[in-house]
Structures are given as C-alpha cells and as structure tokens.
Enzyme design. Structure first.
Site, PDB file in Angstrom:
ATOM      1  N   CYS A 247       0.645  -1.368  -0.034  1.00  0.00           N
ATOM      2  CA  CYS A 247       0.005   0.080   0.042  1.00  0.00           C
ATOM      3  C   CYS A 247       0.766   1.169   0.082  1.00  0.00           C
ATOM      4  O   CYS A 247       0.501   2.528  -0.141  1.00  0.00           O
ATOM      5  CB  CYS A 247      -0.945   0.057   1.195  1.00  0.00           C
ATOM      6  SG  CYS A 247      -2.057  -1.305   1.057  1.00  0.00           S
TER       7      CYS A 247
ATOM      8  N   HIS B 257     -14.681   5.056   4.748  1.00  0.00           N
ATOM      9  CA  HIS B 257     -15.996   4.838   4.895  1.00  0.00           C
ATOM     10  C   HIS B 257     -16.498   5.073   3.294  1.00  0.00           C
ATOM     11  O   HIS B 257     -17.312   4.186   2.874  1.00  0.00           O
ATOM     12  CB  HIS B 257     -16.658   6.032   5.509  1.00  0.00           C
ATOM     13  CG  HIS B 257     -18.143   5.968   5.712  1.00  0.00           C
ATOM     14  ND1 HIS B 257     -19.127   6.381   4.747  1.00  0.00           N
ATOM     15  CD2 HIS B 257     -19.128   5.217   6.706  1.00  0.00           C
ATOM     16  CE1 HIS B 257     -20.062   6.018   5.074  1.00  0.00           C
ATOM     17  NE2 HIS B 257     -20.188   5.360   6.228  1.00  0.00           N
TER      18      HIS B 257
ATOM     19  N   ASN C  93     -10.476   0.381   1.486  1.00  0.00           N
ATOM     20  CA  ASN C  93      -9.105   0.375   1.555  1.00  0.00           C
ATOM     21  C   ASN C  93      -8.732   0.387   0.017  1.00  0.00           C
ATOM     22  O   ASN C  93      -8.917  -0.636  -0.377  1.00  0.00           O
ATOM     23  CB  ASN C  93      -8.414  -0.574   2.380  1.00  0.00           C
ATOM     24  CG  ASN C  93      -6.854  -0.648   2.284  1.00  0.00           C
ATOM     25  OD1 ASN C  93      -6.396   0.122   1.504  1.00  0.00           O
ATOM     26  ND2 ASN C  93      -6.203  -1.451   3.219  1.00  0.00           N
TER      27      ASN C  93
END
Length: 466
Positions: free
Chosen positions: A196, A392, A396
């Site tokens: 990531c 939200h 991810n």
C-alpha cells in the site's frame, strides 16, 4: 533534449560576454580594470552561475491528479458482501460470522466498489476479468487526468504504474502504451509487490527520473486489482483483506517544467522512505502465501499495528528535522539530554506535527491503524477526517487511498496557498513513507469538484462512524 529555460539564459549570458570580449567593449583605462582580468573575472562568474543552475535541484510540481470513480452498478453494501460470500459456497458459517464482525467494525460504508465479477453468484474471477478491472480503473483515471490538465498522452515522457498483486504479461505499463499509442522513446516502469505504500515509492522514483530528464512530464498510476486477490479459504489471518480492500485507482501528473509552476497545484518539498524489512517480524507481518490447504491469500499478523507504529517512529525521526520548527527541535534536544545523558525517566517525546502541516492524508488501511496513528501523534478527529471518510466512502483502495484523501480535502475547499500537506503511507515489507507537498495556490470551489470522485457525495460528509 530541450534546454531548460534557466540554462538557456546562462548560456546566452556567456555568448554575450564572449561577443563583448571580441569587440573589446570591456576595456577600462585603469590598470586594475585592464581588459584581461575583467574578462577572466566575468568568465569565472558566468561559469559559476552556469554550474549552479545545472547542479541545483529542480522543483517537481504536481500539476493535477485524478481518482477513478466506478459506476453505481459496482457498489457493494454490507448486505451484498454477505450474500456474495454465501453464494460463493467457499466459506464456512464460522468464517462468514467472522467476516461479518470485521466488516461491521471496519469503518466502511455501503457505497464502496467491487469488481463486477465478484457481484455475480457465484463470483467468476478470471484473468480476463482481472484485465477488465485494471483497464476500467487505469484508463478511467488517466482519461480524467488528461482532460483536467489538457496535456496529451504523447507529451508525457515517463509513465510509472504500481499494482502490488496483479502482474500480467504484457505489463500494465505496456497496456497504457498500447492504449494511448505513446512514443517509442517513452520511459515506462511497472512496480509490483510493494504494498500500500507503493504510491509514495512511485513519487520518489518519478522525482529522481525528472532530475535526469529536464522539461518532462511524469505520470504515476497507483492501483490494486481485486479480481484475483480475493481469498477463497477459511484461515482467519487471511480474511481481513477480503473485508477491507475495494476497487480504486489514481493518476498523478508531475512536471519539472518551470512554466508549469503557475498552473500546478502543489510543489514537492520532501520525501522520506523507511524500510524495516531487515527485521523478520516486520518482513512477515503482511505476507502473501498459501494456507494449510494451498489456497493463496495475504496473511496479516496480529502485530501489524505494533510494526506500523515502530516503522512510523523511524520515519518521523528522519522527517522531523526537515519540517519541524525550531521550538520543536529544541524540545527534542531537551528530551534527549534528559533521557540519554542524565538517564531520567521522562515521557516519550511526541512532536506536534500540526505546527508544520495543515492537512493530513494518512493511508486508510483500516480503522485500527487510523486510531493508532491519531493517538500516537496526538492528532484531532478533524485531522483524521479525510482518511476516515475515505475509508467509509471508498474502502481501502491500497496505494491510491492517499489521493482519494487529498481529493476530499480539495472537495471541502480547504486547500489554501502555502498550506503543507503530509501524505503518510504504510505498506508490506514493512515500509513507511512520507511525502510533503506545499500548495502553490488556493484551490477555488469551481475547480475543486471538477473530475473529483467526491463530487456527488462530499455534501454528505463528514459522517459519524460507529
């Protein structure tokens, strides 16, 4: 290769001086100002300024960026996720209950996105569907970026793509070359397995390439592929990514052209990269491997938050001296004197990064990670708002989450000229990377929502996440 404007001015100055020498227009009657020493002095000064202009670091500008927003048909609510899990006929009842608890506490909303093949019953993942997902995300982000900037694809000299788990042949970077019919001398790079934090690594790579290639545009594409990444087993350590990761991607336009400063949004000021892979605990805390039944997935260690905190501490040790004001540096020196020299028991020193950063874009890896960073750095709920709202709304999205967060800040019209933005990324390996940008101009309301993935929903945010 074009000559940079600053270099051209210096070369022109030297040519003028040489012409003056030839015309003997620099002749003075005083012995001290005789033609020879004057010529030598002016020549040395010209050489000095030319050397300075060619060796000094050229600014890197962020012209603009764009984040992909999938269609509503790809939205996946919690109910849809559970129906998909049951319809796959791969998971036990205990596994479905476990994923239910994880998703309910994850901080994800009901408007995140999934690949189309995962919304069928049963899911139908394949190489064809994986390529289809990558094409939709990458071309969607790039088309939006080229439209926003007005820059043609063939004007770009460097393309960098980072996608950690999907590495087809031909590569994703070659897919871009083919789609946009790029020039034969375009420089392309395809980063895989970097986790990531790969988006920050791509920015660092692009920055170094721009140093060696003047008058050039560099485009970064950060994404992840969900189609072939879904874990299809029942090992709990590998089930969390199924619940958190969603479809997303971003395209970023960087430039080292001096004429782009006026229209660019940000200027890069610092990149600090930390790699803790020499430690086995850090190296294995997020690892793609097979479970006991030979099913491939990404296993997350229970020590992940601890490892992330340790990596962050190392990264901040290098970043702090670059960005903190003098007052904070003096406090740090005082802490070292008390704790190291006099062996006194003092509370750990936590710098106040709100003194040097206006906006915080912390990788939306998960609710637990964001809570730990907020507490560890003494940040406020407002500081973490871009990250929590991105988690939200979009889930991810791996390396592209930093750009969805910055897009949120812009959509809220919070970016003012001179503001400093801190993008903080975490990734397997284990890596922690920081990028610091300085806003070159205030982003007006009529521009902040153009090509922004938050355009249709930012008015609903922030929301309270239970």
């Amino acid at each position: 290769m074009f000559i940079a404007m600053a270099d051209f001015k210096i070369l022109l100055l030297i040519l003028i001086l040489i012409s003056l020498f030839e015309l003997d227009l620099l002749h003075f009657h005083h012995d001290f100002f005789s033609p020879f020493p004057v010529k030598i002095g002016l020549l040395l000064i010209s050489i000095f300024f030319y050397a300075y202009s060619t060796t000094r670091s050229k600014p890197v500008y962020l012209v603009d960026f764009s984040c992909h927003q999938p269609t509503d048909s790809c939205k996946i609510s919690s109910e849809t996720f559970f129906n998909m899990a049951k319809g796959a006929q791969l998971y036990t009842d205990e596994t479905i209950q476990f994923m239910t608890r994880i998703l309910n506490r994850s901080g994800l909303g009901d408007d995140t996105y999934s690949p189309r093949c995962m919304l069928t019953s049963p899911p139908t993942p394949s190489m064809y569907e994986a390529r289809h997902e990558s094409e939709l995300v990458i071309f969607g982000a790039l088309n939006s970026l080229f439209k926003k900037t007005g820059i043609e694809p063939r004007e770009v000299g460097i393309f960098i793509v980072n996608c950690s788990l999907f590495n087809p042949n031909p590569s994703l970077s070659s897919m871009i070359v083919n789609r946009y019919k790029l020039k034969t001398d375009v420089k392309t790079y395809n980063l895989s397995g970097m986790g990531c934090s790969a988006g920050a690594i791509s920015v660092d790579l692009a920055t170094n390439l721009l140093k060696a290639n003047p008058n050039t545009y560099a485009v970064i594409v950060s994404t992840e592929n969900m189609t072939l990444s879904m874990y299809r087993g029942n090992d709990r350590s590998m089930l969390v990514p199924n619940c958190l990761f969603r479809v997303g991607g971003a395209a970023v336009m960087l430039s080292n052209r001096s004429q782009d400063r006026v229209r660019s949004k940000y200027e890069l000021t610092h990149i600090v990269r930390t790699h803790k892979g020499s430690s086995d605990k850090h190296y294995t805390c997020a690892e793609q491997k097979e479970d006991s039944k030979g099913i491939v997935g990404v296993a997350l260690s229970k020590e992940l938050t601890v490892v992330a905190g340790d990596s962050l501490k190392t990264n901040l040790t290098a970043l702090g001296p670059l960005v903190l004001p003098l007052s904070e540096k003096l406090r740090f020196i005082l802490f070292l004197v008390k704790s190291k020299l006099f062996r006194l028991k003092v509370s750990p020193y936590v710098p106040d990064f709100k003194l040097c950063f206006k906006h915080f874009c912390i990788h939306a890896g998960g609710r637990a990670l964001l809570d730990a960073v907020e507490k560890g750095l003494g940040l406020s709920e407002f500081d973490l708002e871009p990250s929590r709202m991105t988690l939200h709304r979009f889930g991810n999205t791996s390396s592209s989450s930093l750009w969805y967060e910055l897009a949120y800040v812009e959509a809220k019209c919070r970016v003012k000229r001179g503001d400093r933005v801190w993008q903080l990324a975490f990734g397997s390996g284990f890596k922690c990377n920081s990028i610091v940008w300085r806003a070159l101009r205030t982003i007006p309301a009529n521009e902040s929502l153009v090509g922004n993935p938050w355009g249709d929903s930012v008015h609903k945010y922030p929301v309270h996440v239970t």
